[in-house]
Design a protein around this motif. Structure first.
Motif, short mmCIF file in Angstrom:
data_model
loop_
_atom_site.label_atom_id
_atom_site.label_comp_id
_atom_site.label_asym_id
_atom_site.label_seq_id
_atom_site.Cartn_x
_atom_site.Cartn_y
_atom_site.Cartn_z
N ASN A 106 -9.27 0.93 56.79
CA ASN A 106 -8.22 1.59 57.57
C ASN A 106 -7.58 2.73 56.79
N ARG A 107 -7.35 2.52 55.50
CA ARG A 107 -6.78 3.58 54.67
C ARG A 107 -7.74 4.76 54.55
N LEU A 108 -9.03 4.48 54.43
CA LEU A 108 -10.02 5.57 54.40
C LEU A 108 -9.97 6.38 55.68
N ALA A 109 -9.93 5.69 56.81
CA ALA A 109 -9.93 6.37 58.11
C ALA A 109 -8.66 7.21 58.29
N ALA A 110 -7.55 6.73 57.76
CA ALA A 110 -6.28 7.46 57.89
C ALA A 110 -6.07 8.48 56.78
N ARG A 111 -7.01 8.55 55.86
CA ARG A 111 -6.93 9.46 54.71
C ARG A 111 -5.66 9.22 53.87
N LEU A 112 -5.36 7.94 53.65
CA LEU A 112 -4.23 7.54 52.82
C LEU A 112 -4.74 7.06 51.47
N PRO A 113 -3.86 6.96 50.48
CA PRO A 113 -4.30 6.45 49.17
C PRO A 113 -4.84 5.03 49.30
N LEU A 114 -5.88 4.74 48.54
CA LEU A 114 -6.51 3.43 48.62
C LEU A 114 -5.77 2.43 47.74
N PRO A 115 -5.50 1.23 48.28
CA PRO A 115 -4.79 0.22 47.49
C PRO A 115 -5.71 -0.42 46.46
N ALA A 116 -5.15 -0.79 45.35
CA ALA A 116 -5.91 -1.48 44.30
C ALA A 116 -5.95 -2.97 44.61
N TYR A 117 -7.03 -3.62 44.24
CA TYR A 117 -7.14 -5.06 44.38
C TYR A 117 -6.79 -5.66 43.04
N THR A 118 -5.66 -6.33 42.97
CA THR A 118 -5.16 -6.86 41.70
C THR A 118 -5.52 -8.33 41.54
N ALA A 119 -5.39 -8.80 40.32
CA ALA A 119 -5.64 -10.22 40.04
C ALA A 119 -4.63 -11.10 40.78
N GLU A 120 -3.39 -10.62 40.94
CA GLU A 120 -2.37 -11.37 41.68
C GLU A 120 -2.76 -11.51 43.14
N ARG A 121 -3.25 -10.43 43.72
CA ARG A 121 -3.68 -10.47 45.13
C ARG A 121 -4.86 -11.42 45.29
N HIS A 122 -5.76 -11.41 44.33
CA HIS A 122 -6.92 -12.29 44.39
C HIS A 122 -6.49 -13.76 44.24
N ALA A 123 -5.54 -14.04 43.34
CA ALA A 123 -5.05 -15.41 43.17
C ALA A 123 -4.37 -15.89 44.45
N ALA A 124 -3.62 -15.01 45.11
CA ALA A 124 -2.98 -15.39 46.38
C ALA A 124 -4.02 -15.68 47.45
N TRP A 125 -5.08 -14.89 47.49
CA TRP A 125 -6.16 -15.13 48.46
C TRP A 125 -6.83 -16.48 48.20
N LEU A 126 -7.13 -16.78 46.96
CA LEU A 126 -7.77 -18.05 46.62
C LEU A 126 -6.85 -19.23 46.92
N ALA A 127 -5.56 -19.08 46.65
CA ALA A 127 -4.61 -20.16 46.95
C ALA A 127 -4.49 -20.37 48.46
N GLY A 128 -4.54 -19.31 49.22
CA GLY A 128 -4.46 -19.42 50.68
C GLY A 128 -5.69 -20.07 51.28
N LYS A 129 -6.85 -19.91 50.66
CA LYS A 129 -8.07 -20.54 51.15
C LYS A 129 -8.03 -22.05 50.99
N VAL A 130 -7.30 -22.53 50.00
CA VAL A 130 -7.23 -23.97 49.73
C VAL A 130 -6.35 -24.68 50.74
N LEU A 131 -5.34 -23.98 51.24
CA LEU A 131 -4.42 -24.59 52.20
C LEU A 131 -5.12 -24.90 53.52
N PRO A 132 -4.71 -26.01 54.18
CA PRO A 132 -5.37 -26.36 55.46
C PRO A 132 -5.03 -25.45 56.59
#
Length: 177
Positions: free
Chosen positions: A151-177
């Motif tokens: 979506n950011r590419l299509a809107a020609r906006l700056p691309l967000p970085a994928y951080t270790a914190e964001r990845h840890a939050a994603w992994l923690a969310g996958k564990v939850l039911p």
């Protein structure tokens, strides 16, 4: 008509009919890959196929299990140089999931990111390099991040970085039911 006769005459919903008689068989996604030196290169940037089938010297098919994420890059050239760059991040689906038809991907996949043209593809590749520099496998990245990046590419906006914190939050969310 009584309830037992009504239950015996009604057919199962069409979505469940797909699995009738096929218990334990997972539907697979087949991705076409090709390479002709200096002309065409269709390859996987990331993703772990369950199997790769070699058709001939130039063509292969990568087979993915449902839920697998992968990135396919398509590059075409002619006598004067590169004429097409295309990068797609996709997730394989089950027959019950919503999927898009994508050329070379059978029966289809969930398209998370689509980049067309050299500048857009190079921008996504630099994000992939940054993710790998953090020792994170791109196939394990959150699907939401890939959608946001597209979506950011299509809107020609700056691309967000994928951080270790964001990845840890994603992994923690996958564990939850």
């Amino acid at each position: 008509m009584n309830a037992s006769a009504l239950a015996a005459t009604t057919a199962p919903p069409p979505s469940l009919a797909v699995f009738a008689g096929h218990a334990g068989i997972a539907p697979l996604t087949r991705v076409s890959l090709a390479r002709i030196e200096q002309r065409i290169d269709v390859y996987l940037r990331f993703g772990e196929p369950a199997r790769i089938i070699r058709l001939d010297r130039w063509r292969r098919i990568a087979v993915f299990l449902p839920g697998a994420m992968f990135c396919r890059i398509r590059w075409h050239a002619n006598d004067y140089g590169t004429i097409r760059w295309r990068l797609m991040v996709m997730q394989s689906c089950t027959p019950l999931d919503a999927a898009q038809r994508i050329p070379g991907v059978l029966p289809g996949a969930r398209l998370l990111l689509h980049a067309e043209g050299e500048p857009a593809v190079r921008a996504v590749l630099s994000q992939l390099d940054a993710i790998e520099a953090q020792s994170i496998a791109p196939a394990d990245v959150s699907p939401t991040y890939w959608r946001t990046l597209g979506n950011r590419l299509a809107a020609r906006l700056p691309l967000p970085a994928y951080t270790a914190e964001r990845h840890a939050a994603w992994l923690a969310g996958k564990v939850l039911p």
